[in-house]
Design an enzyme around this catalytic site. Sequence first.
Site, PDB file in Angstrom:
ATOM      1  N   ASP A   1     -11.295   9.113   6.815  1.00  0.00           N
ATOM      2  CA  ASP A   1     -12.166   9.533   5.707  1.00  0.00           C
ATOM      3  C   ASP A   1     -13.666   9.601   5.993  1.00  0.00           C
ATOM      4  O   ASP A   1     -14.307  10.655   5.930  1.00  0.00           O
ATOM      5  CB  ASP A   1     -11.895   8.650   4.476  1.00  0.00           C
ATOM      6  CG  ASP A   1     -11.844   7.146   4.787  1.00  0.00           C
ATOM      7  OD1 ASP A   1     -12.078   6.774   5.951  1.00  0.00           O
ATOM      8  OD2 ASP A   1     -11.576   6.346   3.879  1.00  0.00           O
TER       9      ASP A   1
ATOM     10  N   GLU B   1      -2.620   2.800  -3.822  1.00  0.00           N
ATOM     11  CA  GLU B   1      -3.047   3.079  -2.451  1.00  0.00           C
ATOM     12  C   GLU B   1      -2.389   4.339  -1.907  1.00  0.00           C
ATOM     13  O   GLU B   1      -3.039   5.175  -1.302  1.00  0.00           O
ATOM     14  CB  GLU B   1      -2.764   1.882  -1.543  1.00  0.00           C
ATOM     15  CG  GLU B   1      -3.672   0.682  -1.788  1.00  0.00           C
ATOM     16  CD  GLU B   1      -5.108   0.914  -1.339  1.00  0.00           C
ATOM     17  OE1 GLU B   1      -5.774   1.828  -1.856  1.00  0.00           O
ATOM     18  OE2 GLU B   1      -5.593   0.156  -0.481  1.00  0.00           O
TER      19      GLU B   1
HETATM   20  C1  DMJ Z   1     -15.442   0.876   1.423  1.00  0.00           C
HETATM   21  O1  DMJ Z   1     -15.641  -0.159   2.290  1.00  0.00           O
HETATM   22  C2  DMJ Z   1     -15.987   2.167   1.963  1.00  0.00           C
HETATM   23  O2  DMJ Z   1     -16.121   3.087   0.930  1.00  0.00           O
HETATM   24  C3  DMJ Z   1     -15.136   2.738   3.052  1.00  0.00           C
HETATM   25  O3  DMJ Z   1     -15.594   3.985   3.485  1.00  0.00           O
HETATM   26  C4  DMJ Z   1     -13.717   2.893   2.564  1.00  0.00           C
HETATM   27  N1  DMJ Z   1     -13.200   1.687   1.992  1.00  0.00           N
HETATM   28  C5  DMJ Z   1     -13.994   0.962   1.049  1.00  0.00           C
HETATM   29  C6  DMJ Z   1     -13.825   1.375  -0.392  1.00  0.00           C
HETATM   30  O4  DMJ Z   1     -12.599   1.794  -0.757  1.00  0.00           O
END
Ligand code: DMJ
Length: 558
Positions: free
Chosen positions: A248, A341
């Site tokens: 992501d 999730e």
């Molecule tokens: C956060 O630590 C950050 O947004 C990261 O990029 C993805 N996971 C978490 C939030 O879901």
Amino acid sequence: LMYLMLLFTKLICSLKVLTSWALILNRRIKSMFYHAYNSYLDNAFPYDELRPLTCDGQDTWGSFSLTLIDALDTLLVLGNRTEFQRVASLLQDTVDFDIDVNASVFETNIRVVGGLLSAHLLAGRAGMELEPGWPCSGPLLRMAEDAARKLLPAFQTPTGMPYGTVNLLHGVSPTETPVTCTAGVGTFILEFAMLSRLTGDPTFENAARRALRALWKTRSDIGLVGNHIDILSKKWVAQDAGIGAGVDSYFEYLVKGAIMLQDEELLNMFQAYDQAIQNYTRFDDWYLWVQMHKGTVSMPVFQSLEAFWPGLQSLLGNLDSAVRTFQNYYSVWRQFGGLPEFYSIPQGYTVDKREGYPLRPELIESAMYLFRATGDHTYLQLGFDALESIERIAKTPCGYASVKDLRDHQLDNRMESFFLAETIKYLYLLFDPTHFLHGGGTEGDGSWEEGGDGGQCVLGAGGFIFNTEAHPLDPAALYCCSRHAQDHQELRDILLSLSQPDGRSKPPAKQTEDPPPNPSDSIALKPGEKRTPPLLSCPVQPFNARLSIFGQVFTDNT
Ligand code: DMJ
């Protein structure tokens, strides 16, 4: 005329209703924040996180009072300057990065380095006493630099792609796995470029760029990247391509890096990926997981981490598809009162062992961007739903708990620091469209500040870029200290030339890219040195080499 007047009065009334509705909601969001924040301070500080069911604390991603660092700039977003000042000083007195702890390179960067950098840049607005030359110097900047330096050994690899975990005292363990997730390689450019530009030390930005370029070269013939890569052999060990867990924020940083740094190379990379993603992974405005070389579907699931994508697309102006994708994701939220999730798209239901909702921010983050882009009240409705749901399902006497299972609302004894850093911040900003973080101050309204040596640069004029942990970075600061760095260089050159026997100056070496590290410079722990088991190198690791075969991920017990 009468009709027009009626229409106008109706419009004004509905605007007034909307404004007072937003004000009421923001009051509720503030009390949500303080319930969680005070509970952390009362029960968990100095640990990293609050355990909201047992009302105590635990270290998770390191041992640096992570929740307090992550929440610091949210205090200012909510307007609490005095607490911001108190906590900024407290952190300076209590946090030490010289510790024998194995930390995630990715998490330490986005939460700790990002949190400290943004707090440093907001320190003036928060009424803190500023050092001369701010934002090119200051105690929070020194802390951010200190933390980032601890991560640098992870980047000293033949490829430039970093290891996932580093020991903050000793460097990379000789037994450290060379397998890092894609986001763990490509989520550094925002913090590291800002750090380099503020301090005048190019090492950080060079390391982030070298990693990005190396990763870019590993894409498949059809233009996709997988989920986990061996950073030494450059072999993809988990070949699922998608936009969610493990990947992501790599895409997020290409776009935001391109915007913040006005960098065409990063934008071109993203656009090439985007084309492949749209071609191979998008179906009915959902995004699936596909095999990176063949483009065949490997997992028809939506992951909650993917919900950042419509917001990111809106930054690029791709509004139509962003709106449709958001609607898909919002329908999942409505089905469960949160985002599980994993959600199986063909079955229209949660996936075994992935039914939890750890109070993640991504859908709210997208709602904030899309509301700003469209003014459509659907996005406010999502914000309202989120507020109601979290209050109803996740609130405990001392904080807010991750939801273990959205089907029966069982809770987990954990409150992740991103709940205060991101979820609440984006909720608040969604309902405050005139907040300074949304836009520029106009000349003379006192919302901007002067900085840099001699006060020649203007900060806070707008265009803030949020890192992936929702820490706002002011792009103006990038140009504040270039003069500063140049001064240093000039001074260094003068001193060098004076130290030459013939008094002649040598031309300064051109700083372009870090040379690849000398293989004999060991970054490893010496045999017999203390080590603790490595943490997960990525935020969530739904895949690993064993699990990359389609289907197995659903039956894994971890
Ligand atoms: C956060 O630590 C950050 O947004 C990261 O990029 C993805 N996971 C978490 C939030 O879901």
